[in-house]
Design a protein around this motif. Structure first.
Motif, PDB file in Angstrom:
ATOM      1  N   ARG A  51      33.161   1.182  56.410  1.00 27.08           N
ATOM      2  CA  ARG A  51      33.306   1.615  57.806  1.00 27.08           C
ATOM      3  C   ARG A  51      34.777   1.855  58.138  1.00 27.08           C
ATOM      4  O   ARG A  51      35.618   1.013  57.825  1.00 27.08           O
ATOM      5  CB  ARG A  51      32.742   0.540  58.738  1.00 27.08           C
ATOM      6  N   ALA A 307      26.039   6.363  62.332  1.00 28.78           N
ATOM      7  CA  ALA A 307      26.651   5.375  61.415  1.00 28.78           C
ATOM      8  C   ALA A 307      25.596   4.777  60.485  1.00 28.78           C
ATOM      9  O   ALA A 307      25.807   4.688  59.267  1.00 28.78           O
ATOM     10  CB  ALA A 307      27.355   4.282  62.223  1.00 28.78           C
ATOM     11  N   LEU A 344      29.077   0.805  66.380  1.00 36.03           N
ATOM     12  CA  LEU A 344      29.672   1.140  65.095  1.00 36.03           C
ATOM     13  C   LEU A 344      29.506   0.009  64.090  1.00 36.03           C
ATOM     14  O   LEU A 344      29.104   0.228  62.945  1.00 36.03           O
ATOM     15  CB  LEU A 344      31.163   1.440  65.278  1.00 36.03           C
TER      16      LEU A 344
END
Ligand code: BGC
Length: 347
Positions: A51, A307, A344
């Protein structure tokens, strides 16, 4: 992205000046030296990226370190919130002299940021974000990119492998697929002269849009390449009210999150994965996000869905962006925008 835009100068001009005046210098003398470069495969590198976050593109720090909005502590905040990678958006062209030499003061700022991020355990992508100066003039763009990359690559050639280069953000305009496929080989040769085995991120022409992978031609014999795409579809949702995109600037009230929209997203990513599998290239989703003018519930649904879909397809990703617009972090409160952070990186 495939839409007309006139943005970076306006975005930079619109920045609010930072509230605090913390130092940008980490106490480097107290730290152990960074490990030397050791070659790592593109797949192994990609497997550590997970990420990420786009940072620093519009920050005043590049012209005036004392006016920085981004401070060294923010690297730690990113790490603590579950991010492994930062994509530093560089506008190097604006910091060169007539001979093409990069301003030593700009390099000193980059050194400090880079060292701090690496000490904080992050993977750092140096993303040359000069797509706008490149869109109209290939004859100027090619040599400028080569000169800039020659300097960046030589300066950081001994840095650890957690430093990754990204050749050019969103090539588009006169950088058509044919032009870009040829130019990327020339720039890669410049990088490879000092960094024969560092992983380099490269995306297709046409704004690095996923539908342009079909025209993308990477040198088969260079296996230290990670392919990148950007995803902002549907533009009418992600860029509603965005002044720099003519086609969507006047839209509002567009929501996102129906079953059909989620199915489209997954179908889009199936296509990207199929391209990556066929060409044996890992995929980094280098930008995605939804502009502030959309309603927060839809934005959160979208950001979380993109995501998670990226992760399910085996892509690493970086959200657009930490500060400035599409913000994940609110500098005025010096804290995360909670719903965006949770979408996220749910903890
Ligand atoms: C551009 C930004 C823009 C963003 C979303 C990026 O690649 O550099 O200026 O805000 O895409 O449109």
């Amino acid at each position: 992205m495939g839409f007309t835009r006139a943005r970076n100068a306006v975005l930079a001009a619109g920045m609010i000046v930072g509230l605090s005046s913390c130092q940008t210098n980490p106490p480097q003398e107290a730290l152990k030296p960074l490990p030397p470069f050791a070659a790592i495969s593109a797949d192994d590198q990609h497997a550590t990226m997970h990420r990420g976050m786009n940072i620093l593109g519009a920050d005043p720090i590049w012209r005036d370190p004392a006016g920085a909005r981004f401070h060294p502590e923010h690297f730690g905040r990113l790490r603590d919130a579950g991010f492994d990678t930062v994509r530093i958006n560089l506008h190097a062209f604006a910091h060169t002299d007539a001979s093409g030499a990069i301003d030593p003061a700009w390099f000193a700022t980059l050194d400090r940021l880079l060292n701090t991020a690496l000490y904080d355990g992050l993977t750092v992508i140096l993303d040359e974000h000069d797509d706008i100066p490149c869109e109209r003039d290939i004859a100027a763009c090619g040599p400028r990119l080569q000169t800039v990359w020659d300097q960046l690559a030589r300066r950081y050639k001994d840095y650890p492998n957690r430093l990754v280069f990204e050749m050019l953000n969103e090539p588009h305009g006169k950088l058509t697929a044919d032009v870009w496929n040829a130019m990327l080989r020339q720039i890669l040769a410049v990088i490879r002269a000092s960094n024969p085995e560092r992983n380099v991120i490269i995306g297709p022409s046409g704004w690095t849009s996923i539908d342009q992978l079909a025209t993308f031609d990477l040198p088969e014999d260079d296996r230290h390449i990670i392919a990148t795409v950007h995803y902002y579809w549907p533009m009418r949702f992600t860029h509603q009210g965005a002044f720099w995109v003519q086609e969507t600037a006047n839209l509002s009230g567009v929501t996102w999150g129906s079953d059909a929209e989620i199915a489209n997203l997954n179908k889009d990513f199936d296509g990207v994965k199929a391209w990556g599998d066929a060409h044996h290239r890992p995929i980094f989703l280098g930008e995605f996000g939804a502009y502030e003018k959309g309603d927060m519930n839809s934005r959160v649904r979208y950001i979380s869905a993109v995501a998670r879909a990226a992760e399910a397809h085996g892509f690493s990703w970086a959200y657009w962006q930490f500060d400035s617009d599409f913000i994940a972090y609110d500098m005025s409160r010096d804290d995360w925008v909670g719903p965006i952070r949770r979408a996220l990186a749910p903890q």
